[in-house]
Design an enzyme around this catalytic site. Structure first.
Site: not given
Ligand code: NOJ
Length: 738
Positions: A278
């Site tokens: 993430d």
């Molecule tokens: C953080 C989020 O937790 C995740 O779900 C997302 O895909 C990414 N950021 C990218 O934006």
């Protein structure tokens, strides 16, 4: 999987064999035969790559200007991610976009307008896997036409915590229902030659302190709950990527967690795709690489570009074996080959999006995801008998609410309710311009009066002057924020109570991301849970309210009566300073998540898992169940006994006679049948053997105990209609088998 070939035969003579293989060409393919399998092509490509090219493949950028860093020049602007391709090997750029409801835009002046599906929890509430697939196929196509070949879609974290601000992105509290619905969405996305990313692996079930929380949970409990949801979603959807979460699990960050990534995912489940972090969830170079992370995402979110120069150095110094870097790159390329990314390059051509067709897909999911929780005196469906209808609150005159954060999809023309919610992430609060009021006015010959509901007494007065009141109650939930409790915010409970006290028939339409309490429930006639219903939400709500379609959603998560019924009085970490590290103990409930916890504890919920009323009635006959190759085969008939066409959602639960399970029963399967009045249909359901088993950590196996099992056919977790018993022999099977 069959691959198409690339139209570059002229290069054959000059390219070395390995390189040609990577590009999908062999003597056979040049002659028009099948391309080699993705494993072979990925291995060949990696063998042809330089060290720098491999490093480039495992290191991702945020494709938005951020922290003073400009986005990569070849990245699609204001999107989630970019990884440079290797042109000489025919490897395209990886262009990443969020997320589960459609093509999102990161904070920007001019967000791209795209179609929003209803929230993930709404699609799950349809209990209709075909709708999840269709929704995935639609947003995957919009992603492709927006220039993206990787979509960060596939949120399958279990709803352990009804206050979690991201429940709207997920699919509820049951591992089988969540896994099947999310797996189908993934399959739909990938039908467009777009890689999907199941997330957030694992136990990222709260937003409070999400990067600091250490989730404590035992192996067996996890394999039978959260991990099972991932396992089912992965085997159904075969996503190219898995995104590891922000949190720690049993002392180790999820993105450098040997147990989660190497042992469970890659060894036990035989997962062949790649693990991406993430954004901001990578914390090291060597431990992360050795413990199973394959791609660092979203630079500059992390403190350091761990998988860039530092990884190269670690490989050169022998701290990370070159074979491991090869494995990382090979997994990424395999996902790309397996999904046809090389043969189907993406272009930015949004003008090709069929907006009306996309809207229809979104509306179908919204309609089947709306759950009719209460309907006294048959108030719904609404008939043409009202002279004046009061529409109160929720900005229902102009649109429907959506959930906030990185998954935010923006509508054409912008939100009809500007300047609501936080000015920066996870805000702003976005409404989608599909007005329930207008959609109702197009269907009912009445005078409609709108009141914003902010002043309870004034709203009650409007209700008193009408023949019917419909209150739209909203709860905005968003990534990075949990809810403080289960109440509707902004004193909406007062407004609803005051409107109901005006004495006119009263309907409440909830637009929420999570379960809420309803202190006014006894005073209103009907309640509809519409979640965040997406781009055509107003139409969907109006069609269900007026009975143009049956109310056929069923709850994918329990609605508690109060916070006191939950495993935790408050979300752990609440009130702590931002930097504080803390743990949360999921062993309290273990695998007994949601309805399982409620039944184990004897708590009566406000509305049970699986609950949802229809405008018609169904009867069920001929339930039979038999042992079938180590699992259970169930059959029964459903008949529509009412006067209207409707959709039944018969549910099959299983219980083990005697001790040994985490809870009295587990969902074993379900069906969704569209039935005309008088029509009946037969269902055949095979119960997944894992739902009959207990995980044995020592043997690293599932074990079904010999003995008697009760199969219950039900309309909801608290509404059994018939039971039969089955005797099963003992059976053990591998952690990745079934
Ligand atoms: C953080 C989020 O937790 C995740 O779900 C997302 O895909 C990414 N950021 C990218 O934006």
């Amino acid at each position: 999987m069959r691959q198409q070939t690339t139209p570059r035969h002229h290069a054959m003579r000059t390219l070395p064999l390995l390189l040609a293989l990577a590009m999908g060409m062999t003597a056979a393919t040049a002659a028009g035969g099948d391309a080699p399998a993705p494993d072979q092509r990925a291995a060949a490509a990696v063998a042809a790559m330089t060290l720098d090219e491999k490093i480039q493949t495992v290191f991702g950028y945020f494709s938005t200007d951020f922290k003073g860093t400009a986005r990569p020049k070849d990245g699609v602007p204001f999107t989630a991610g970019f990884i440079a391709g290797v042109e000489r090997l025919g490897i395209p750029h990886q262009q990443l976009t969020d997320a589960g409801m459609g093509v999102a835009t990161q904070p920007s002046e001019q967000p791209r307008a795209r179609t929003a599906l209803p929230a993930g929890i709404a699609t799950a509430a349809s209990w209709n896997p075909a709708l999840a697939y269709a929704g995935g196929a639609m947003i995957g196509q919009e992603a492709r036409l927006s220039g993206h070949n990787v979509m960060l879609v596939g949120g399958v974290n279990l709803q352990r915590e009804p206050r979690n601000g991201r429940n709207f992105e997920y699919a509820g509290e049951d591992p089988l229902l969540s896994g099947v619905m999310v797996g189908e969405a993934i399959r739909g996305v990938q039908s467009n030659h777009v890689v999907a990313t199941v997330k957030h692996f694992a136990y990222n079930n709260q937003e409070t302190g999400r990067t600091k929380v250490d989730v404590r949970i035992g192996d067996a409990a996890g394999r039978m709950s959260d991990l099972l949801a991932f396992q089912i979603a992965i085997e159904r959807g075969d996503p190219g990527a898995v995104m590891c979460g922000y949190n720690l699990v049993n002392g180790f960050y999820a993105c450098e967690n040997d147990y989660l990534l190497n042992q469970v995912l890659k060894r036990d489940w035989g997962y062949k795709g790649y693990v991406m972090s993430d954004w901001g969830a990578t914390h090291s170079t060597i431990p992360a690489a050795l413990n199973g992370l394959d791609q660092q995402s979203g630079w500059p979110f992390d403190l350091s570009p761990y998988f860039n120069g530092a990884l190269k150095e670690a490989v050169e110094n022998g701290h990370v074996p070159p074979a491991r870097l090869d494995d990382m790159a090979r997994r990424i390329l395999r996902a790309m080959y397996a999904n046809g990314l090389m043969e189907h390059p993406v272009r930015v051509e949004p003008e090709k999006i069929d907006v009306a067709a996309s809207a229809a897909v979104s509306q179908a999911a919204a309609e089947e995801g709306i759950v009719l929780l209460k309907n006294d005196k048959g108030l719904l469906p609404l008939t043409n008998t009202y002279t004046t209808i009061a529409i109160i609150g929720g900005h229902a005159d102009v649109g429907v609410l959506s959930g906030g954060g990185s998954s935010q999809v923006y509508p054409a023309g912008g939100s009809p309710v500007p300047n609501e919610g936080p000015a920066s992430f996870p805000g702003p609060t976005v409404y989608l311009p599909s007005s329930p009021l207008k959609a109702l006015a197009a269907r009912l010959h009445a005078k409609f009066v709108y009141h914003d509901g902010k002043d309870a007494a004034a709203a009650a007065k409007v209700a008193a002057g009408s023949d019917l009141a419909i209150v739209f109650a909203t709860q905005w939930t968003a990534e990075s924020l949990d809810q403080p409790d289960l109440s509707l915010p902004n004193r909406q409970d007062e407004t609803i109570a005051a409107v109901a006290a005006a004495g006119k028939p009263t309907v409440v339409v909830l637009e929420t991301g999570s379960p809420v309490t309803m202190p006014w429930l006894g005073a209103v006639d009907a309640v509809l849970a519409a979640w965040y219903p997406g781009s055509s939400g107003g139409e969907a709500i109006a069609r269900v309210l007026t009975g143009e379609v049956d109310a056929s959603g069923r709850l994918p998560a329990t609605f508690p009566r109060s916070v006191a019924q939950l495993p935790r009085a408050r979300v752990d970490g609440t009130g702590l300073p931002e930097a504080a590290r803390f743990s949360t103990d999921y062993n309290i409930e273990g695998a007994a998540v949601g309805y399982k916890w409620f039944e184990k504890k004897g708590h009566q919920p406000l509305f049970a898992f699986g609950h949802g009323l229809s405008y018609t009635s169904f009867s069920y006959t001929g339930l039979s169940a038999k042992a079938d190759g180590g699992a259970i085969a169930v059959r029964f008939k459903t008949a529509n006994t009412g006067k209207r066409a409707g959709k039944a959602v018969p549910q099959v639960y299983v219980s083990k006679v005697g001790a040994g399970w985490e809870a009295p029963k587990r969902l074993g399967g379900w069906d969704k049948l569209a039935l005309a009045p008088g029509q009946s249909g037969e269902s055949r359901i095979g119960i997944d053997p894992r739902v009959l088993a207990v995980f044995d950590t020592r043997a690293n196996q599932w074990r079904i105990a010999a003995g008697e099992y009760v199969v219950t056919l039900a309309e909801a977790a608290d509404k059994p209609v018939a039971t039969v018993k089955v005797r099963l022999p003992a059976r053990a099977f591998a952690a990745g088998a079934r």
